[in-house]
Design a protein around this motif. Structure first.
Motif, PDB file in Angstrom:
ATOM      1  N   ILE A  91       0.833  -1.203   0.000  1.00  0.00           N
ATOM      2  CA  ILE A  91       0.000   0.000   0.000  1.00  0.00           C
ATOM      3  C   ILE A  91       0.867   1.251   0.000  1.00  0.00           C
ATOM      4  O   ILE A  91       0.600   2.222  -0.712  1.00  0.00           O
ATOM      5  CB  ILE A  91      -0.940   0.005   1.224  1.00  0.00           C
ATOM      6  CG1 ILE A  91      -2.058  -1.018   1.056  1.00  0.00           C
ATOM      7  CG2 ILE A  91      -1.525   1.394   1.455  1.00  0.00           C
ATOM      8  CD1 ILE A  91      -3.109  -0.641   0.040  1.00  0.00           C
ATOM      9  N   GLY A  92       1.934   1.234   0.792  1.00  0.00           N
ATOM     10  CA  GLY A  92       2.836   2.380   0.832  1.00  0.00           C
ATOM     11  C   GLY A  92       3.478   2.660  -0.507  1.00  0.00           C
ATOM     12  O   GLY A  92       3.607   3.818  -0.926  1.00  0.00           O
ATOM     13  N   ILE A  93       3.887   1.606  -1.207  1.00  0.00           N
ATOM     14  CA  ILE A  93       4.478   1.765  -2.537  1.00  0.00           C
ATOM     15  C   ILE A  93       3.468   2.377  -3.503  1.00  0.00           C
ATOM     16  O   ILE A  93       3.774   3.299  -4.265  1.00  0.00           O
ATOM     17  CB  ILE A  93       4.981   0.406  -3.056  1.00  0.00           C
ATOM     18  CG1 ILE A  93       6.197  -0.042  -2.244  1.00  0.00           C
ATOM     19  CG2 ILE A  93       5.326   0.476  -4.532  1.00  0.00           C
ATOM     20  CD1 ILE A  93       6.616  -1.472  -2.518  1.00  0.00           C
ATOM     21  N   VAL A  94       2.253   1.882  -3.475  1.00  0.00           N
ATOM     22  CA  VAL A  94       1.216   2.379  -4.383  1.00  0.00           C
ATOM     23  C   VAL A  94       0.889   3.844  -4.091  1.00  0.00           C
ATOM     24  O   VAL A  94       0.721   4.658  -5.008  1.00  0.00           O
ATOM     25  CB  VAL A  94      -0.050   1.508  -4.281  1.00  0.00           C
ATOM     26  CG1 VAL A  94      -1.217   2.134  -5.030  1.00  0.00           C
ATOM     27  CG2 VAL A  94       0.227   0.112  -4.814  1.00  0.00           C
TER      28      VAL A  94
ATOM     29  N   PHE B 125       1.898  -0.391 -17.193  1.00  0.00           N
ATOM     30  CA  PHE B 125       3.242  -0.671 -16.676  1.00  0.00           C
ATOM     31  C   PHE B 125       3.291  -0.820 -15.159  1.00  0.00           C
ATOM     32  O   PHE B 125       4.318  -0.545 -14.539  1.00  0.00           O
ATOM     33  CB  PHE B 125       4.202   0.444 -17.105  1.00  0.00           C
ATOM     34  CG  PHE B 125       4.271   0.646 -18.591  1.00  0.00           C
ATOM     35  CD1 PHE B 125       4.920  -0.265 -19.402  1.00  0.00           C
ATOM     36  CD2 PHE B 125       3.664   1.754 -19.177  1.00  0.00           C
ATOM     37  CE1 PHE B 125       4.982  -0.083 -20.779  1.00  0.00           C
ATOM     38  CE2 PHE B 125       3.717   1.951 -20.554  1.00  0.00           C
ATOM     39  CZ  PHE B 125       4.373   1.018 -21.356  1.00  0.00           C
ATOM     40  N   ALA B 126       2.203  -1.261 -14.539  1.00  0.00           N
ATOM     41  CA  ALA B 126       2.144  -1.352 -13.073  1.00  0.00           C
ATOM     42  C   ALA B 126       3.286  -2.173 -12.470  1.00  0.00           C
ATOM     43  O   ALA B 126       3.948  -1.713 -11.525  1.00  0.00           O
ATOM     44  CB  ALA B 126       0.791  -1.903 -12.636  1.00  0.00           C
ATOM     45  N   PRO B 127       3.588  -3.399 -12.935  1.00  0.00           N
ATOM     46  CA  PRO B 127       4.658  -4.176 -12.294  1.00  0.00           C
ATOM     47  C   PRO B 127       6.013  -3.470 -12.348  1.00  0.00           C
ATOM     48  O   PRO B 127       6.748  -3.438 -11.358  1.00  0.00           O
ATOM     49  CB  PRO B 127       4.676  -5.483 -13.097  1.00  0.00           C
ATOM     50  CG  PRO B 127       3.309  -5.585 -13.681  1.00  0.00           C
ATOM     51  CD  PRO B 127       2.904  -4.179 -13.986  1.00  0.00           C
ATOM     52  N   GLY B 128       6.342  -2.885 -13.492  1.00  0.00           N
ATOM     53  CA  GLY B 128       7.619  -2.197 -13.604  1.00  0.00           C
ATOM     54  C   GLY B 128       7.701  -0.977 -12.718  1.00  0.00           C
ATOM     55  O   GLY B 128       8.761  -0.685 -12.145  1.00  0.00           O
TER      56      GLY B 128
ATOM     57  N   ILE C 278       5.816  -6.793  -4.221  1.00  0.00           N
ATOM     58  CA  ILE C 278       5.681  -6.267  -5.574  1.00  0.00           C
ATOM     59  C   ILE C 278       4.415  -6.806  -6.238  1.00  0.00           C
ATOM     60  O   ILE C 278       3.689  -6.083  -6.927  1.00  0.00           O
ATOM     61  CB  ILE C 278       6.929  -6.601  -6.410  1.00  0.00           C
ATOM     62  CG1 ILE C 278       8.122  -5.771  -5.917  1.00  0.00           C
ATOM     63  CG2 ILE C 278       6.681  -6.335  -7.895  1.00  0.00           C
ATOM     64  CD1 ILE C 278       9.440  -6.161  -6.536  1.00  0.00           C
ATOM     65  N   ALA C 279       4.141  -8.085  -6.024  1.00  0.00           N
ATOM     66  CA  ALA C 279       2.941  -8.686  -6.621  1.00  0.00           C
ATOM     67  C   ALA C 279       1.677  -8.010  -6.088  1.00  0.00           C
ATOM     68  O   ALA C 279       0.752  -7.694  -6.856  1.00  0.00           O
ATOM     69  CB  ALA C 279       2.914 -10.180  -6.332  1.00  0.00           C
ATOM     70  N   PHE C 280       1.628  -7.804  -4.764  1.00  0.00           N
ATOM     71  CA  PHE C 280       0.482  -7.097  -4.183  1.00  0.00           C
ATOM     72  C   PHE C 280       0.375  -5.682  -4.761  1.00  0.00           C
ATOM     73  O   PHE C 280      -0.704  -5.228  -5.176  1.00  0.00           O
ATOM     74  CB  PHE C 280       0.632  -7.000  -2.669  1.00  0.00           C
ATOM     75  CG  PHE C 280       0.222  -8.233  -1.918  1.00  0.00           C
ATOM     76  CD1 PHE C 280      -1.032  -8.798  -2.080  1.00  0.00           C
ATOM     77  CD2 PHE C 280       1.098  -8.836  -1.022  1.00  0.00           C
ATOM     78  CE1 PHE C 280      -1.414  -9.927  -1.383  1.00  0.00           C
ATOM     79  CE2 PHE C 280       0.734  -9.970  -0.316  1.00  0.00           C
ATOM     80  CZ  PHE C 280      -0.531 -10.524  -0.497  1.00  0.00           C
ATOM     81  N   ALA C 281       1.504  -4.964  -4.780  1.00  0.00           N
ATOM     82  CA  ALA C 281       1.490  -3.555  -5.167  1.00  0.00           C
ATOM     83  C   ALA C 281       1.050  -3.366  -6.613  1.00  0.00           C
ATOM     84  O   ALA C 281       0.349  -2.392  -6.935  1.00  0.00           O
ATOM     85  CB  ALA C 281       2.872  -2.943  -4.947  1.00  0.00           C
ATOM     86  N   ALA C 282       1.449  -4.264  -7.507  1.00  0.00           N
ATOM     87  CA  ALA C 282       1.066  -4.128  -8.916  1.00  0.00           C
ATOM     88  C   ALA C 282      -0.443  -4.204  -9.083  1.00  0.00           C
ATOM     89  O   ALA C 282      -1.049  -3.411  -9.824  1.00  0.00           O
ATOM     90  CB  ALA C 282       1.752  -5.206  -9.750  1.00  0.00           C
TER      91      ALA C 282
END
Length: 472
Positions: free
Chosen positions: A286-289, A348-351, A371-375
């Motif tokens: 969530i923080g990354i997003v 480009f969400a995963p990248g 990363i999987a969650f954040a994408a």
């Protein structure tokens, strides 16, 4: 009137609207993006450690830091909006008094907030969802950036608002951007060179503290230097000479603006708390997003902040055609930016999220899962970009014309009636993916409500001139 003052008057009154909006908005967008990058840099560099707990800790601490924006908006947007309206009616001496009052008010509110956070830091972090694994790192960041660094942060943002609303958008941008660039340069120096391994969060916080202090010093110097030719002042006697009607008018917009930002941060607190109940990896995602989605938000807020003084000035001077053209132009730009960001994130969400959490070091399994969650989270939440801008645009329009009541009503309904209840409802029905979907539901409902408020204001004020200004 000096040549510089005439130039600023032309900017507000006769320069073609797209050019005038660009002159005020583009420097603001640049500073928003630079500061966005330096906020991201903390996460990126900390993510290079491969420690998801440090990333989660900075996410929690950053929420506390963002509360400072609400206090800066109280005096920056409240004072700046009023100053633009006063200048629009030729009352530059009153604008100087409002400026000085806003300057010292920002210092006082920053000191009070710092003392409050220092006194209740542990329970606040626990309320925000800190676990035993993240508490220590979060405390390091908050002590340096918020408790010790709150005065320069709030004061620099307030000065930038006051400068922008009097036409000095470029100078405001240079001040905020220089602090961001300095932070980007100091981060790796403190995190990986000067301080020992394990002190990365402390190093990032120290770099932020020093860069914010430098930005504040620069902006104060600029205000002092341009004040002889501009309706700006930081003299204590001017702060004490303001009329009570002007103080009330400042807070009539400033308090709703602060509440608006505070409710936005409150919603993030609930979001973090609910995400933490699913696990630290989900919280880190969530923080990354939230970092990534600040890109379109920063640009669109820059557009709205550039729009605000033009709308305020022309509303007060009675030039409603120019005011409405400014609103339409800003809305067109913002919707285009929101649509472009939506396409970018979906494609480009995963990248994009991979940038923030390296899988090359530390716990690879945890990093990969985050990363999987954040994408997935990013693809869901970015769908809210368009209605989110419509909410921003309406709120800034209402603040520009001094309509604090509707600004407050919109903020309360948007966050407390729609977004936060949607969090709990969708989280209970669909788990973590329902939680991240709440933003789209809340912003869409908020945008519909905002359009109704703005339409009502236009009908009510179609033939009015400057009624929102305090009486002489």
């Amino acid at each position: 009137m000096s040549r510089e003052a005439l130039s600023k008057q032309e900017l507000f009154e006769s320069t073609p609207v797209p050019k005038a909006l660009a002159a005020l908005a583009v420097p603001t967008i640049i500073s928003q993006l630079v500061n966005l990058v330096y906020n991201m840099v903390d996460t990126i560099y900390i993510g290079m450690t491969g420690d998801a707990y440090k990333t989660a800790a900075v996410t929690l601490a950053f929420t506390i830091f963002m509360m400072t924006v609400s206090f800066a908006n109280m005096f920056g947007i409240g004072g700046g909006s009023l100053m633009a309206r006063l200048i629009g009616t030729g009352r530059t001496d009153d604008a100087k008094k409002v400026c000085a009052f806003s300057f010292y008010g920002a210092i006082i509110i920053a000191a009070v907030y710092s003392l409050f956070i220092a006194a209740f830091l542990d329970p606040i972090l626990k309320l925000f969802g800190a676990s035993d694994a993240t508490m220590g790192f979060a405390k390091q960041y908050v002590w340096l950036v918020v408790i010790l660094g709150d005065i320069p942060v709030i004061l620099s943002m307030t000065c930038a608002h006051l400068l922008r609303n009097t036409g000095y958008s470029k100078q405001a941008s240079i001040g905020l951007s220089s602090g961001g660039i300095l932070n980007i340069l100091l981060d790796p120096l403190f995190m990986f060179v000067l301080l020992p391994k394990g002190m990365e969060v402390f190093g990032a916080a120290l770099a932020t503290l020093l860069s914010n202090a430098a930005s504040c010093v620069y902006l104060v110097i600029v205000m002092v230097r341009v004040s002889p030719a501009a309706p700006l002042s930081i003299r204590p006697r001017d702060a004490l000479a303001g009329k009570m009607a002007q103080v009330k008018s400042l807070f009539a917009v400033g308090v709703p603006s602060a509440v608006l930002t505070g409710l936005f941060d409150l919603a993030n607190i609930f979001l973090n708390s609910l995400a933490a109940s699913h696990g630290d990896l989900e919280l880190a995602a969530i923080g990354i997003v939230m970092k990534a989605e600040r890109l379109p938000n920063a640009v669109n807020i820059g557009v709205c902040q550039g729009m605000l003084p033009l709308v305020a000035y022309n509303y007060a001077s009675g030039n409603f055609n120019r005011m409405n053209e400014t609103i339409r132009t800003a809305r067109l730009w913002g919707l285009g930016i929101a649509a472009a960001s939506l396409a970018l994130f979906e494609a480009f969400a995963p990248g994009i999220v991979h940038i923030f959490l390296s899988t090359s070091t530390g716990n690879v399994a945890n990093s990969t899962a985050t990363i999987a969650f954040a994408a997935v989270f990013l693809r869901i939440r970015c769908a809210a970009s368009v209605p989110q801008f419509l909410n921003y645009s309406t709120s800034f329009c209402l603040q520009a014309v001094g309509d604090g009541r509707d600004t407050l009503l919109h903020a309360v309904v948007r966050e407390l009636v729609f977004y936060i209840p949607f969090m709990y409802l969708l989280n209970s029905l669909f788990g973590i993916y329902g939680l991240v979907s709440a933003l789209l539901a809340g912003e869409t409902c908020g945008a519909v409500f905002a359009s109704l408020l703005l339409a009502r204001w236009k009908r009510r004020n179609a033939a009015e001139r400057g009624d929102s200004l305090p009486a002489d």
